[in-house]
Enzyme design. Structure first.
Site, PDB file in Angstrom:
ATOM      1  N   VAL A 146      56.364  21.422  42.326  1.00  0.00           N
ATOM      2  CA  VAL A 146      57.726  21.227  41.459  1.00  0.00           C
ATOM      3  C   VAL A 146      57.296  21.225  39.894  1.00  0.00           C
ATOM      4  O   VAL A 146      57.797  21.791  39.357  1.00  0.00           O
ATOM      5  CB  VAL A 146      58.365  19.965  41.967  1.00  0.00           C
ATOM      6  CG1 VAL A 146      59.376  19.588  40.881  1.00  0.00           C
ATOM      7  CG2 VAL A 146      59.053  20.001  43.487  1.00  0.00           C
ATOM      8  N   GLY A 147      55.905  20.821  39.923  1.00  0.00           N
ATOM      9  CA  GLY A 147      55.479  21.053  38.552  1.00  0.00           C
ATOM     10  C   GLY A 147      55.401  22.354  37.994  1.00  0.00           C
ATOM     11  O   GLY A 147      55.702  22.829  36.902  1.00  0.00           O
TER      12      GLY A 147
ATOM     13  N   CYS B 242      48.529  10.306  44.981  1.00  0.00           N
ATOM     14  CA  CYS B 242      48.011  11.739  44.467  1.00  0.00           C
ATOM     15  C   CYS B 242      46.356  11.692  44.416  1.00  0.00           C
ATOM     16  O   CYS B 242      45.914  12.717  44.473  1.00  0.00           O
ATOM     17  CB  CYS B 242      48.560  12.060  42.921  1.00  0.00           C
ATOM     18  SG  CYS B 242      48.745  10.558  41.958  1.00  0.00           S
TER      19      CYS B 242
ATOM     20  N   LYS C 169      64.658   9.880  35.946  1.00  0.00           N
ATOM     21  CA  LYS C 169      65.165   9.954  37.472  1.00  0.00           C
ATOM     22  C   LYS C 169      64.234   9.414  38.194  1.00  0.00           C
ATOM     23  O   LYS C 169      63.197  10.046  38.656  1.00  0.00           O
ATOM     24  CB  LYS C 169      65.657  11.369  37.783  1.00  0.00           C
ATOM     25  CG  LYS C 169      66.511  11.607  39.121  1.00  0.00           C
ATOM     26  CD  LYS C 169      66.597  12.982  39.589  1.00  0.00           C
ATOM     27  CE  LYS C 169      65.191  13.399  40.340  1.00  0.00           C
ATOM     28  NZ  LYS C 169      65.106  12.489  41.466  1.00  0.00           N
TER      29      LYS C 169
ATOM     30  N   GLU D  28      51.782  15.551  36.053  1.00  0.00           N
ATOM     31  CA  GLU D  28      50.704  14.589  36.927  1.00  0.00           C
ATOM     32  C   GLU D  28      50.996  14.916  38.133  1.00  0.00           C
ATOM     33  O   GLU D  28      52.068  14.933  38.903  1.00  0.00           O
ATOM     34  CB  GLU D  28      50.908  13.163  36.622  1.00  0.00           C
ATOM     35  CG  GLU D  28      49.464  12.479  36.877  1.00  0.00           C
ATOM     36  CD  GLU D  28      49.572  11.960  38.505  1.00  0.00           C
ATOM     37  OE1 GLU D  28      49.205  12.747  39.192  1.00  0.00           O
ATOM     38  OE2 GLU D  28      50.373  10.861  38.674  1.00  0.00           O
TER      39      GLU D  28
ATOM     40  N   GLY E 206      54.686  14.229  40.454  1.00  0.00           N
ATOM     41  CA  GLY E 206      55.236  14.779  41.611  1.00  0.00           C
ATOM     42  C   GLY E 206      54.219  15.895  42.340  1.00  0.00           C
ATOM     43  O   GLY E 206      53.072  15.999  42.150  1.00  0.00           O
ATOM     44  N   SER E 207      54.930  16.671  43.005  1.00  0.00           N
ATOM     45  CA  SER E 207      54.096  17.772  43.768  1.00  0.00           C
ATOM     46  C   SER E 207      53.887  19.052  42.798  1.00  0.00           C
ATOM     47  O   SER E 207      54.356  19.148  41.913  1.00  0.00           O
ATOM     48  CB  SER E 207      54.778  18.457  44.934  1.00  0.00           C
ATOM     49  OG  SER E 207      56.033  19.028  44.474  1.00  0.00           O
ATOM     50  N   THR E 208      52.709  19.661  42.681  1.00  0.00           N
ATOM     51  CA  THR E 208      52.185  20.704  42.122  1.00  0.00           C
ATOM     52  C   THR E 208      53.255  21.791  42.323  1.00  0.00           C
ATOM     53  O   THR E 208      53.395  22.428  41.388  1.00  0.00           O
ATOM     54  CB  THR E 208      50.930  21.177  42.614  1.00  0.00           C
ATOM     55  OG1 THR E 208      49.832  20.262  42.545  1.00  0.00           O
ATOM     56  CG2 THR E 208      50.430  22.488  41.912  1.00  0.00           C
TER      57      THR E 208
ATOM     58  N   GLU F 175      47.219  18.879  50.399  1.00  0.00           N
ATOM     59  CA  GLU F 175      47.339  17.491  50.289  1.00  0.00           C
ATOM     60  C   GLU F 175      48.338  17.078  51.544  1.00  0.00           C
ATOM     61  O   GLU F 175      49.504  17.520  51.781  1.00  0.00           O
ATOM     62  CB  GLU F 175      48.362  17.361  49.101  1.00  0.00           C
ATOM     63  CG  GLU F 175      48.126  16.075  48.213  1.00  0.00           C
ATOM     64  CD  GLU F 175      49.075  16.013  46.909  1.00  0.00           C
ATOM     65  OE1 GLU F 175      49.869  16.427  46.978  1.00  0.00           O
ATOM     66  OE2 GLU F 175      48.481  15.076  46.350  1.00  0.00           O
TER      67      GLU F 175
HETATM   68  P1  NAI Z   1      58.562  16.491  44.964  1.00  0.00           P
HETATM   69  O1  NAI Z   1      57.610  16.920  43.850  1.00  0.00           O
HETATM   70  O2  NAI Z   1      59.702  17.275  45.297  1.00  0.00           O
HETATM   71  O3  NAI Z   1      59.412  15.126  44.142  1.00  0.00           O
HETATM   72  C1  NAI Z   1      58.960  14.414  43.191  1.00  0.00           C
HETATM   73  C2  NAI Z   1      59.983  14.237  42.179  1.00  0.00           C
HETATM   74  O4  NAI Z   1      60.696  15.314  41.679  1.00  0.00           O
HETATM   75  C3  NAI Z   1      61.356  13.496  42.782  1.00  0.00           C
HETATM   76  O5  NAI Z   1      62.066  12.707  41.923  1.00  0.00           O
HETATM   77  C4  NAI Z   1      62.273  14.756  42.903  1.00  0.00           C
HETATM   78  O6  NAI Z   1      63.741  14.369  43.105  1.00  0.00           O
HETATM   79  C5  NAI Z   1      61.935  15.705  41.819  1.00  0.00           C
HETATM   80  N1  NAI Z   1      62.191  17.051  42.081  1.00  0.00           N
HETATM   81  C6  NAI Z   1      62.082  17.921  42.911  1.00  0.00           C
HETATM   82  N2  NAI Z   1      62.450  19.015  42.549  1.00  0.00           N
HETATM   83  C7  NAI Z   1      62.694  19.239  41.065  1.00  0.00           C
HETATM   84  C8  NAI Z   1      63.150  19.933  40.358  1.00  0.00           C
HETATM   85  N3  NAI Z   1      63.018  21.379  40.858  1.00  0.00           N
HETATM   86  N4  NAI Z   1      63.152  19.837  38.932  1.00  0.00           N
HETATM   87  C9  NAI Z   1      63.233  18.686  38.691  1.00  0.00           C
HETATM   88  N5  NAI Z   1      62.623  17.535  39.555  1.00  0.00           N
HETATM   89  C10 NAI Z   1      62.475  17.845  41.071  1.00  0.00           C
HETATM   90  O7  NAI Z   1      57.780  15.946  46.115  1.00  0.00           O
HETATM   91  P2  NAI Z   1      58.327  15.496  47.559  1.00  0.00           P
HETATM   92  O8  NAI Z   1      59.072  16.776  48.071  1.00  0.00           O
HETATM   93  O9  NAI Z   1      59.158  14.426  47.671  1.00  0.00           O
HETATM   94  O10 NAI Z   1      57.049  15.443  48.425  1.00  0.00           O
HETATM   95  C11 NAI Z   1      56.391  16.742  48.831  1.00  0.00           C
HETATM   96  C12 NAI Z   1      54.954  16.729  48.713  1.00  0.00           C
HETATM   97  O11 NAI Z   1      54.488  16.574  47.412  1.00  0.00           O
HETATM   98  C13 NAI Z   1      54.118  15.283  49.248  1.00  0.00           C
HETATM   99  O12 NAI Z   1      53.956  15.381  50.570  1.00  0.00           O
HETATM  100  C14 NAI Z   1      52.779  15.290  48.311  1.00  0.00           C
HETATM  101  O13 NAI Z   1      52.170  16.169  48.895  1.00  0.00           O
HETATM  102  C15 NAI Z   1      53.544  15.664  47.147  1.00  0.00           C
HETATM  103  N6  NAI Z   1      53.672  14.767  46.053  1.00  0.00           N
HETATM  104  C16 NAI Z   1      53.035  14.461  45.335  1.00  0.00           C
HETATM  105  C17 NAI Z   1      52.900  13.262  44.601  1.00  0.00           C
HETATM  106  C18 NAI Z   1      51.792  12.837  43.340  1.00  0.00           C
HETATM  107  O14 NAI Z   1      52.092  11.747  42.747  1.00  0.00           O
HETATM  108  N7  NAI Z   1      51.107  13.630  42.990  1.00  0.00           N
HETATM  109  C19 NAI Z   1      54.384  12.530  44.522  1.00  0.00           C
HETATM  110  C20 NAI Z   1      55.196  13.043  45.568  1.00  0.00           C
HETATM  111  C21 NAI Z   1      54.747  13.988  46.332  1.00  0.00           C
END
Ligand code: NAI
Ligand code: MG
Length: 793
Positions: free
Chosen positions: A248-249, A300, A192, A266, A244-246, A397
């Site tokens: 959601v991790g 990140c 996804k 990651e 993605g974000s910690t 972050e």
């Molecule tokens: P996010 O962690 O919500 O999004 C990343 C991915 O996870 C997207 O594909 C999203 O649709 C998916 N996702 C969201 N909730 C989920 C769930 N419960 N189960 C499975 N998948 C889910 O990040 P977001 O909200 O776009 O950004 C918020 C903050 O997160 C940013 O400001 C940044 O600080 C951090 N972030 C860090 C990243 C990294 O590479 N470490 C990448 C993106 C965001």
């Protein structure tokens, strides 16, 4: 008349837009919406569509559906159906597909670069020079792994169907990081993309059709967090890989706890960028440009905390301020821009709110004197001064083009500041003195360290975090192992419940206790210790008679043991040779007392072949002693003029929960690899056969193992396991117990996102060296740190 010098100095850049007509035509043809890509076909987009916005222009450039459970289900079914054939192809055949993907990407580099820029807002310079070339490199590199997988990973098999969820900051590159190793190893995929940036993934799906990849091997389902949750939670997914974000991790870790799905995370970072006074300051200033102003700071591993040694701080910040003035922010398709748009207006508000918080808490925000375009999600680059570790902006972050700054006096202070964060993704170290640079690289807790450089990536270089930045690695050999399984990972027979439930001995006032052979204490910090509550439980032996008393440890004992382990830091710093000597000595001591151990095991009723078990344990100790100075990292071929080292570092304090079966052999099969690599352990011995722990600490006491390196507890397995899982100073936890206990441990470990290894209540044959011993145990006992060291002028 102005002189040529004047003209050169005042000359403005003219606009140099990259043409996007080809991409526009592609988008126009798909204006009605892009479907999911399931089983080799695109679904009809339907009506409930997510609008995809170009954040630089605020134009809608496309529409994608929001995947629902039925879409995810169809995709998982397609992936499952495609798995047997794909996994059965020879590595050579799979490699050909991966090579074809890499070549097709290269042929369309410009198209993908422009589309990525329009979808994400990042500059064309970066998509053209960094994102897309790295995508191609990733597929080439993993075509090689596909070719070699049978030779290089004997006994391994694909994990199965992989659910992969990626973020929006490097859309196609994150897709490549996920898809390439999964396919190379013989898995199939449901991926996804982020709903903010789904376009290049759709174009990639079209490319897969051209390449002729068998239907169902890669499926792409669009959607948001709910769709992501449906993928992670799908019962027929074998592995989840998330970037993605910690936050959601953590949600995902909890959601799939106990399911047995393999997981790699990651996550976020707050990576230090450390400038020593002997650094090349101009080089370091350019480094900041690439660290925090690269990709609008939406990285990140961005160097988001700049730490500068006091003596050069003023000069450094002056130079940085000067350099900041030359940054160009604007139309990302303009080839002369340094900084484009952040991914969305919403992300921009999030950044701006954090910048306000920083100011409100007393920090000064220095911003580049740029005029931002009137439309679009643009953010001026800058840096804070006057920030301390306690400030929100130093800990959270920002994910935008703004760094915090702090100064330090000594190397020790730099290390303390660098590690003063929950994260541990990356670090950047600037010094012309190789000794000091490498010392910092060794002492910083981070999965990647760049010396005199920053944000360098390569398909061969493992990437991933320590601590709350997640676990698992992407890239290189370590990355491949995340997509491979061993026979022992496949579900064995269920483990029977413990035969003994620890119960406090009631006080009867009568002399009715049978003759007690042994009263076992706990072993904490190199000393025998009574359980905190003063309680013990009666242990029943083979004949059904009580054969002894074991300490009934509680949460306080766990905390004491973790504290003792935390103090035994010397163990991780001695040489592998030293540790080997200690383990050999332990093996010898065990072997001198083999008869006593065999008798104790026989009396416990735990081991039908007690002598064999002791013999195997002794051999295992020799094997791990031999490995202590041989389980090496590597020097990896990445970019030219760089030495890229991968170092196997111990976690620090590990928790170990041993099963009932083969109580001596299993306990030491778990402890030995951990301590061979320099970890300290808090181990919970078999609940039903705890007396073996007492014999063992007698051996430890005479084996030169420093106090605190091995701590032994006895009592209720799951009570102690939960405390270990919840403890923030325990960095990794191995659990052998029940299915429910595994779920509990995985859930309870989200606090510091510790790396866990659970057996989901399935038996392992500890006697079989293929199951009870091996490189997999060593691999799980360390985390890979990748250090990039440049050379040349
Ligand atoms: P996010 O962690 O919500 O999004 C990343 C991915 O996870 C997207 O594909 C999203 O649709 C998916 N996702 C969201 N909730 C989920 C769930 N419960 N189960 C499975 N998948 C889910 O990040 P977001 O909200 O776009 O950004 C918020 C903050 O997160 C940013 O400001 C940044 O600080 C951090 N972030 C860090 C990243 C990294 O590479 N470490 C990448 C993106 C965001
Ligand atoms: Mg977008």
């Amino acid at each position: 008349m102005p002189s040529i010098k004047d003209i050169m100095q005042t000359m403005e850049y003219g606009p140099a837009p990259e043409s996007n007509s080809e991409v526009r035509a592609w988008l126009d043809e798909r204006a009605a919406g892009l479907g999911h890509f399931i089983n080799g076909r695109f679904t009809a987009p339907g009506d409930d569509l997510i609008e995809v916005v170009n954040p630089a222009t605020e134009e809608v450039i496309g529409r994608v559906p929001k995947g629902v459970a039925a879409d995810v289900d169809a995709a998982v079914r397609a992936a499952r159906a495609a798995l047997p054939k794909w996994a059965a192809l020879s590595g050579f055949e799979r490699a050909r597909y991966l090579y074809a993907i890499a070549r097709h990407i290269q042929k369309r580099e410009r198209f993908f670069a422009v589309l990525e820029t329009m979808d994400n807002g990042k500059t064309i310079r970066e998509t053209r020079d960094i994102d897309i070339p790295l995508v191609a490199r990733h597929f080439y590199h993993h075509a090689g792994w596909a070719e070699l997988v049978d030779d290089e990973f004997p006994d391994h098999t694909p994990v199965g169907v992989c659910g992969q969820i990626i973020p929006w900051n490097f859309p196609l590159l994150m897709l490549a990081w996920k898809v390439a190793p999964a396919l190379a190893a013989g898995n199939t995929v449901v991926l996804k993309p982020a709903d903010l940036t789904p376009m290049t993934a759709s174009a990639f799906a079209e490319l897969l059709v051209e390449v002729g990849l068998p239907a169902g091997v890669v499926n792409i389902v669009h959607g948001d967090g709910e769709t992501g949750a449906a993928i992670a939670g799908h019962a027929d997914i074998d592995k989840v890989a998330f970037t993605g974000s910690t936050d959601v991790g953590r949600v995902i870790r909890r959601q799939i706890a106990g399911s047995g799905k393999k997981l790699s995370l990651e996550l976020g970072g707050k990576s230090p960028f450390i400038v020593l006074e002997d650094a090349d300051l101009d080089g370091a200033v350019e480094g900041v440009v690439d660290a925090i102003w690269f990709n609008q700071g939406e990285v990140c591993c961005a160097g988001s905390r700049i730490l500068v040694q006091e003596g050069v701080a003023r000069r450094f910040f002056e130079k940085l301020t000067q350099r900041m003035k030359t940054l160009r922010v604007g139309d990302p398709l303009d080839k002369t821009m340094d900084i484009g748009a952040v991914v969305s207006k919403k992300q921009l508000s999030r950044i701006e709110a954090l910048l306000e918080t920083g100011k409100a808490e007393g920090a000064t925000l220095n911003v580049a004197p740029v005029e931002l375009p009137k439309r679009g999600a643009f953010c001026a680059p800058g840096f804070f001064t006057g920030t301390a570790s306690s400030h929100t902006v130093s800990q959270v972050e920002i994910f935008g083009p703004v760094a915090t700054t702090q100064t330090f006096r000594t190397l020790g202070e730099a290390v303390a500041l660098a590690n003063d964060t929950r994260y541990g993704l990356a670090a950047s170290v600037w010094s012309e003195n190789v000794n000091r640079a490498i010392e910092l690289a060794a002492r910083v807790k981070a999965g990647v360290v760049w010396i005199n450089g920053t944000n360098m990536f390569d398909a061969a270089a493992p990437f991933g975090g320590y601590r709350e930045s997640g676990f698992g690695r992407e890239g290189g050999r370590s990355g491949m192992l995340e997509y491979l399984a061993l026979p022992a990972d496949k579900k064995g027979k269920p483990r029977p419940a413990p035969t003994l439930v620890p119960q406090v001995q009631p006080f009867t006032g009568k002399a009715d206790l049978p003759e007690i052979d042994i009263t076992a204490k706990l072993y904490i910090g190199g000393k025998q210790a009574r359980a905190d509550g003063g309680q013990s439980y009666t242990v029943i032996g083979k004949s059904g008679q009580a054969i002894g008393q074991a300490g009934l440890a509680n949460r306080k004992d766990v905390r004491n043991a973790v504290e003792a382990a935390g103090k035994a830091t010397g163990w991780g710093n001695v040489t592998g040779h030293n540790r080997a000597q200690v383990l050999y000595f332990l093996a010898e001591n065990l072997s001198q007392r083999r008869a006593e151990f065999a008798a104790a095991l026989a009396a416990s009723g735990a081991s039908p072949k007690a002598e064999d078990e002791v013999e195997l344990t002794i051999r295992r100790a020799f094997w791990y002693a031999a490995q202590a100075d041989k389980f090496d990292g590597a020097v990896t071929a990445t970019k030219s003029r760089h030495v890229t080292m991968t170092v196997n570092e111990p976690f620090g304090t590990m928790g170990i929960v041993a099963p009932d079966e083969a109580p001596l052999l299993s306990l030491l099969s778990l402890i030995l690899p951990a301590i061979a690599l320099g970890n300290r352990v808090v181990a919970v011995a078999s609940q039903s056969h705890p007396l073996i722990a007492a014999r063992l600490y007698q051996v430890l006491e005479t084996s030169d193992i420093p106090g605190g390196v091995v701590n032994l507890l006895t009592g209720d397995r799951d009570v102690l396991a939960r405390t270990l899982a919840e403890h923030d100073d325990v960095a990794a936890l191995w659990y052998c117990g029940s299915e429910e206990g595994s779920a509990m441990v995985e859930k309870a470990s989200v606090g510091n996102l510790k790396s866990t290894w659970s057996d989901y209540g399935r038996l392992r044959d500890w006697r079989d060296p293929k199951q009870g011993q091996g490189r997999e145990f060593l691999r799980r006992a360390c985390q890979v740190k990748t250090i990039w060291l440049p050379y040349g002028e």
